[in-house]
Design a protein around this motif. Structure first.
Motif, PDB file in Angstrom:
ATOM      1  N   TRP A  34      -6.184 -61.674  50.964  1.00  8.46           N
ATOM      2  CA  TRP A  34      -5.482 -62.163  49.766  1.00  8.46           C
ATOM      3  C   TRP A  34      -6.109 -63.474  49.292  1.00  8.46           C
ATOM      4  O   TRP A  34      -6.261 -63.727  48.103  1.00  8.46           O
ATOM      5  CB  TRP A  34      -3.982 -62.332  50.073  1.00  8.46           C
ATOM      6  CG  TRP A  34      -3.099 -62.145  48.887  1.00  8.46           C
ATOM      7  CD1 TRP A  34      -3.399 -62.373  47.570  1.00  8.46           C
ATOM      8  CD2 TRP A  34      -1.734 -61.691  48.913  1.00  8.46           C
ATOM      9  NE1 TRP A  34      -2.310 -62.093  46.783  1.00  8.46           N
ATOM     10  CE2 TRP A  34      -1.277 -61.671  47.575  1.00  8.46           C
ATOM     11  CE3 TRP A  34      -0.851 -61.311  49.925  1.00  8.46           C
ATOM     12  CZ2 TRP A  34       0.021 -61.295  47.229  1.00  8.46           C
ATOM     13  CZ3 TRP A  34       0.440 -60.926  49.586  1.00  8.46           C
ATOM     14  CH2 TRP A  34       0.869 -60.916  48.260  1.00  8.46           C
ATOM     15  N   GLY A  35      -6.515 -64.316  50.236  1.00  9.81           N
ATOM     16  CA  GLY A  35      -7.179 -65.571  49.885  1.00  9.81           C
ATOM     17  C   GLY A  35      -8.444 -65.296  49.091  1.00  9.81           C
ATOM     18  O   GLY A  35      -8.714 -65.921  48.060  1.00  9.81           O
ATOM     19  N   LYS A  36      -9.235 -64.321  49.548  1.00  7.44           N
ATOM     20  CA  LYS A  36     -10.464 -63.972  48.831  1.00  7.44           C
ATOM     21  C   LYS A  36     -10.122 -63.451  47.435  1.00  7.44           C
ATOM     22  O   LYS A  36     -10.763 -63.808  46.446  1.00  7.44           O
ATOM     23  CB  LYS A  36     -11.235 -62.907  49.614  1.00  7.44           C
ATOM     24  CG  LYS A  36     -12.535 -62.566  48.934  1.00  7.44           C
ATOM     25  CD  LYS A  36     -13.287 -61.488  49.650  1.00  7.44           C
ATOM     26  CE  LYS A  36     -14.588 -61.207  48.877  1.00  7.44           C
ATOM     27  NZ  LYS A  36     -15.249 -60.021  49.350  1.00  7.44           N
ATOM     28  N   HIS A  37      -9.086 -62.616  47.375  1.00  7.38           N
ATOM     29  CA  HIS A  37      -8.683 -62.054  46.082  1.00  7.38           C
ATOM     30  C   HIS A  37      -8.276 -63.166  45.098  1.00  7.38           C
ATOM     31  O   HIS A  37      -8.490 -63.045  43.889  1.00  7.38           O
ATOM     32  CB  HIS A  37      -7.520 -61.079  46.291  1.00  7.38           C
ATOM     33  CG  HIS A  37      -7.058 -60.422  45.033  1.00  7.38           C
ATOM     34  ND1 HIS A  37      -7.776 -59.424  44.415  1.00  7.38           N
ATOM     35  CD2 HIS A  37      -5.973 -60.628  44.253  1.00  7.38           C
ATOM     36  CE1 HIS A  37      -7.149 -59.043  43.320  1.00  7.38           C
ATOM     37  NE2 HIS A  37      -6.056 -59.755  43.192  1.00  7.38           N
ATOM     38  N   LEU A  38      -7.719 -64.244  45.619  1.00  7.70           N
ATOM     39  CA  LEU A  38      -7.331 -65.359  44.747  1.00  7.70           C
ATOM     40  C   LEU A  38      -8.543 -66.200  44.329  1.00  7.70           C
ATOM     41  O   LEU A  38      -8.415 -67.185  43.621  1.00  7.70           O
ATOM     42  CB  LEU A  38      -6.305 -66.252  45.461  1.00  7.70           C
ATOM     43  CG  LEU A  38      -4.920 -65.619  45.699  1.00  7.70           C
ATOM     44  CD1 LEU A  38      -4.067 -66.506  46.614  1.00  7.70           C
ATOM     45  CD2 LEU A  38      -4.193 -65.379  44.379  1.00  7.70           C
ATOM     46  N   GLY A  39      -9.699 -65.818  44.851  1.00 10.36           N
ATOM     47  CA  GLY A  39     -10.932 -66.498  44.444  1.00 10.36           C
ATOM     48  C   GLY A  39     -11.368 -67.584  45.409  1.00 10.36           C
ATOM     49  O   GLY A  39     -12.309 -68.326  45.114  1.00 10.36           O
ATOM     50  N   ALA A  40     -10.688 -67.693  46.550  1.00 13.15           N
ATOM     51  CA  ALA A  40     -11.061 -68.739  47.509  1.00 13.15           C
ATOM     52  C   ALA A  40     -12.215 -68.257  48.393  1.00 13.15           C
ATOM     53  O   ALA A  40     -12.422 -67.062  48.580  1.00 13.15           O
ATOM     54  CB  ALA A  40      -9.862 -69.110  48.379  1.00 13.15           C
ATOM     55  N   ARG A  41     -12.922 -69.222  48.937  1.00 12.46           N
ATOM     56  CA  ARG A  41     -13.914 -68.932  49.972  1.00 12.46           C
ATOM     57  C   ARG A  41     -13.172 -69.142  51.296  1.00 12.46           C
ATOM     58  O   ARG A  41     -12.616 -70.229  51.525  1.00 12.46           O
ATOM     59  CB  ARG A  41     -15.061 -69.917  49.820  1.00 12.46           C
ATOM     60  CG  ARG A  41     -16.076 -69.918  50.930  1.00 12.46           C
ATOM     61  CD  ARG A  41     -17.021 -71.090  50.655  1.00 12.46           C
ATOM     62  NE  ARG A  41     -18.060 -71.219  51.638  1.00 12.46           N
ATOM     63  CZ  ARG A  41     -18.407 -72.389  52.181  1.00 12.46           C
ATOM     64  NH1 ARG A  41     -17.800 -73.505  51.816  1.00 12.46           N
ATOM     65  NH2 ARG A  41     -19.367 -72.450  53.072  1.00 12.46           N
ATOM     66  N   VAL A  42     -13.154 -68.106  52.132  1.00 15.98           N
ATOM     67  CA  VAL A  42     -12.342 -68.170  53.351  1.00 15.98           C
ATOM     68  C   VAL A  42     -13.223 -68.396  54.574  1.00 15.98           C
ATOM     69  O   VAL A  42     -14.166 -67.643  54.829  1.00 15.98           O
ATOM     70  CB  VAL A  42     -11.534 -66.864  53.548  1.00 15.98           C
ATOM     71  CG1 VAL A  42     -10.677 -66.943  54.809  1.00 15.98           C
ATOM     72  CG2 VAL A  42     -10.669 -66.564  52.323  1.00 15.98           C
ATOM     73  N   ILE A  43     -12.895 -69.462  55.318  1.00 18.32           N
ATOM     74  CA  ILE A  43     -13.501 -69.665  56.639  1.00 18.32           C
ATOM     75  C   ILE A  43     -12.458 -69.191  57.648  1.00 18.32           C
ATOM     76  O   ILE A  43     -11.305 -69.636  57.597  1.00 18.32           O
ATOM     77  CB  ILE A  43     -13.806 -71.160  56.911  1.00 18.32           C
ATOM     78  CG1 ILE A  43     -14.693 -71.757  55.821  1.00 18.32           C
ATOM     79  CG2 ILE A  43     -14.432 -71.333  58.290  1.00 18.32           C
ATOM     80  CD1 ILE A  43     -14.931 -73.274  55.967  1.00 18.32           C
ATOM     81  N   ALA A  44     -12.849 -68.267  58.527  1.00 17.07           N
ATOM     82  CA  ALA A  44     -11.885 -67.754  59.518  1.00 17.07           C
ATOM     83  C   ALA A  44     -12.346 -68.099  60.921  1.00 17.07           C
ATOM     84  O   ALA A  44     -13.545 -68.081  61.210  1.00 17.07           O
ATOM     85  CB  ALA A  44     -11.752 -66.243  59.374  1.00 17.07           C
ATOM     86  N   THR A  45     -11.390 -68.402  61.787  1.00 24.79           N
ATOM     87  CA  THR A  45     -11.712 -68.538  63.205  1.00 24.79           C
ATOM     88  C   THR A  45     -11.259 -67.269  63.920  1.00 24.79           C
ATOM     89  O   THR A  45     -10.267 -66.645  63.524  1.00 24.79           O
ATOM     90  CB  THR A  45     -11.006 -69.743  63.876  1.00 24.79           C
ATOM     91  OG1 THR A  45      -9.601 -69.488  63.927  1.00 24.79           O
ATOM     92  CG2 THR A  45     -11.264 -71.036  63.131  1.00 24.79           C
ATOM     93  N   VAL A  46     -12.015 -66.878  64.947  1.00 24.04           N
ATOM     94  CA  VAL A  46     -11.669 -65.681  65.736  1.00 24.04           C
ATOM     95  C   VAL A  46     -12.074 -65.897  67.188  1.00 24.04           C
ATOM     96  O   VAL A  46     -12.905 -66.761  67.477  1.00 24.04           O
ATOM     97  CB  VAL A  46     -12.397 -64.411  65.218  1.00 24.04           C
ATOM     98  CG1 VAL A  46     -11.924 -64.015  63.835  1.00 24.04           C
ATOM     99  CG2 VAL A  46     -13.899 -64.584  65.248  1.00 24.04           C
ATOM    100  N   GLY A  47     -11.512 -65.061  68.068  1.00 22.45           N
ATOM    101  CA  GLY A  47     -11.745 -65.231  69.501  1.00 22.45           C
ATOM    102  C   GLY A  47     -12.890 -64.420  70.075  1.00 22.45           C
ATOM    103  O   GLY A  47     -13.210 -64.577  71.250  1.00 22.45           O
TER     104      GLY A  47
END
Ligand SMILES: NC(=O)c1ccc[n+]([C@@H]2O[C@H](COP(=O)([O-])OP(=O)(O)OC[C@H]3O[C@@H](n4cnc5c(N)ncnc54)[C@H](OP(=O)(O)O)[C@@H]3O)[C@@H](O)[C@H]2O)c1
Length: 329
Positions: free
Chosen positions: A164-177
């Motif tokens: 949804w963040g991407k859809h709003l036009g944001a650049r998303v940085i995600a953390t994962v394990g």
């Protein structure tokens, strides 16, 4: 009163997964303002483990965990309007009791399901999707062109925040394990991934933002990430601490917020953001619209029988799950 029996999970004493016990008991009848719902699918959420362990106190013992489900209305109590027996419905964040094949629930927490949203999808996405809706659109209003940080980006809520963040036009940085989760978070729309068990999150975020930091951090991990998250924010940034999958955040000296750049801190809950029925329905409509236009897709990574509920909790707590998990009664 009928003699019909239901299958229901009881917790008599809080504790490990063995505290989850499947029993048969009489089907409850709906009281005034309540509806009886026959579940077709039940949503599994991390918060369920907090009630099981006693980290969050259930209103009484024994209790039945579970805050999310989808199914069909099978009976209505006095005074309920706007619903009919046979309606397809779902609920999220209602009173505990979803781990059962039939339950009664407050009728004003039920959301009618449109034809294009399946029961499995609703059980997989409603609680997490309503959470993503209020976090991205109301707690902090994400705008196109912003860079945002989402922890546990391959998880239930995290995967929806990425999409949804991407859809709003944001650049998303995600953390994962893990690497496997990194691949998944990329598919969900994260353009940058941080393996937070191996890398310094603040350092990587600074590198990725030319030193500026991000205006908002969505942190569901809690204890292990909280202080680092503050160091990822730009001045006057918003720390959204909405969960504690790694444990409770210790008490904080609020002076830290001034030292780190006049930061804002909030600890929001879905309950407050869907307090009245109009808000609940508006938030659900926004979620269904986002599903319809492809902005968010549910991903059911695991399905368990209701009788396999102990394994489901084991997997969730061991960080083995991807996307959403559902229980099938
Ligand atoms: N405030 C609200 O309104 C609201 C609403 C819904 C959910 N929540 C919260 O949001 C969080 C996510 O919920 P969810 O149901 O979508 O779960 P989830 O994110 O699918 O599962 C938890 C994930 O957290 C990560 N994690 C990091 N440290 C962990 C640890 N020590 N133990 C277990 N997991 C750890 C793991 O991902 P990695 O392997 O990638 O680290 C794990 O898969 C929960 O804390 C939940 O309570 C809050």
């Amino acid at each position: 009163m009928s003699n019909a029996q239901r299958q229901v999970v009881l917790v008599r004493e809080t504790g490990g997964v063995e505290a989850l016990e499947l029993v048969s008991e009489a089907v409850p009848e709906p009281g005034p303002g309540e509806a009886q719902v026959k579940h077709t699918a039940i949503g599994l959420n991390f918060i369920d483990t907090y009630f099981r362990t006693g980290l969050y106190k259930a209103p009484s013992l024994p209790f039945t965990p579970g805050a999310e489900g989808a199914g069909i209305v099978t009976a209505l109590g006095a005074g309920v309007t706007g619903l009919e027996v046979g309606d397809r419905v779902a609920y999220a964040g209602a009173s505990l009791g979803a781990y059962s094949d039939v339950r009664v629930v407050a009728a004003d927490r039920l959301v009618p399901l449109p034809d294009d949203v399946s029961d499995d999808a609703a059980a997989a996405i409603l609680l997490k999707g309503l959470t993503a809706e209020y976090l991205l659109r109301r707690t902090y209003r994400v705008r196109g062109g912003e860079t945002i940080l989402v922890h546990a980006g391959a998880g239930g809520v995290g995967s929806l925040l990425c999409q949804w963040g991407k859809h709003l036009g944001a650049r998303v940085i995600a953390t994962v394990g893990s690497e496997a989760k990194a691949r998944l978070a990329r598919q969900y729309g994260a353009s940058e991934i941080i393996l937070y068990r191996k890398e310094s999150v603040p350092q990587r975020v600074r590198d990725l933002t030319d030193g500026a930091g991000v205006p908002v951090v969505y942190d569901s991990v809690g204890q292990d990430t909280f202080m680092d998250s503050l160091d990822c924010l730009s001045p006057r940034g918003m720390m959204v601490s909405f969960g504690q999958s790694s444990g409770k955040v210790p008490p904080l000296d609020i002076g830290v917020l001034s030292q780190k750049g006049s930061l804002f801190l909030t600890r929001p809950t879905l309950a407050t953001y869907t307090r009245d029925r109009a808000e609940l329905l508006e938030s659900s409509q926004a979620l269904f619209a986002a599903m319809r236009d492809g902005a968010v897709r549910h991903h059911i990574g695991q399905r368990y029988r209701l009788s396999e509920v102990r394994q489901a909790h084991r997997d969730l707590e061991a960080r083995k799950t991807f996307g959403s998990s559902i229980l099938i009664p």
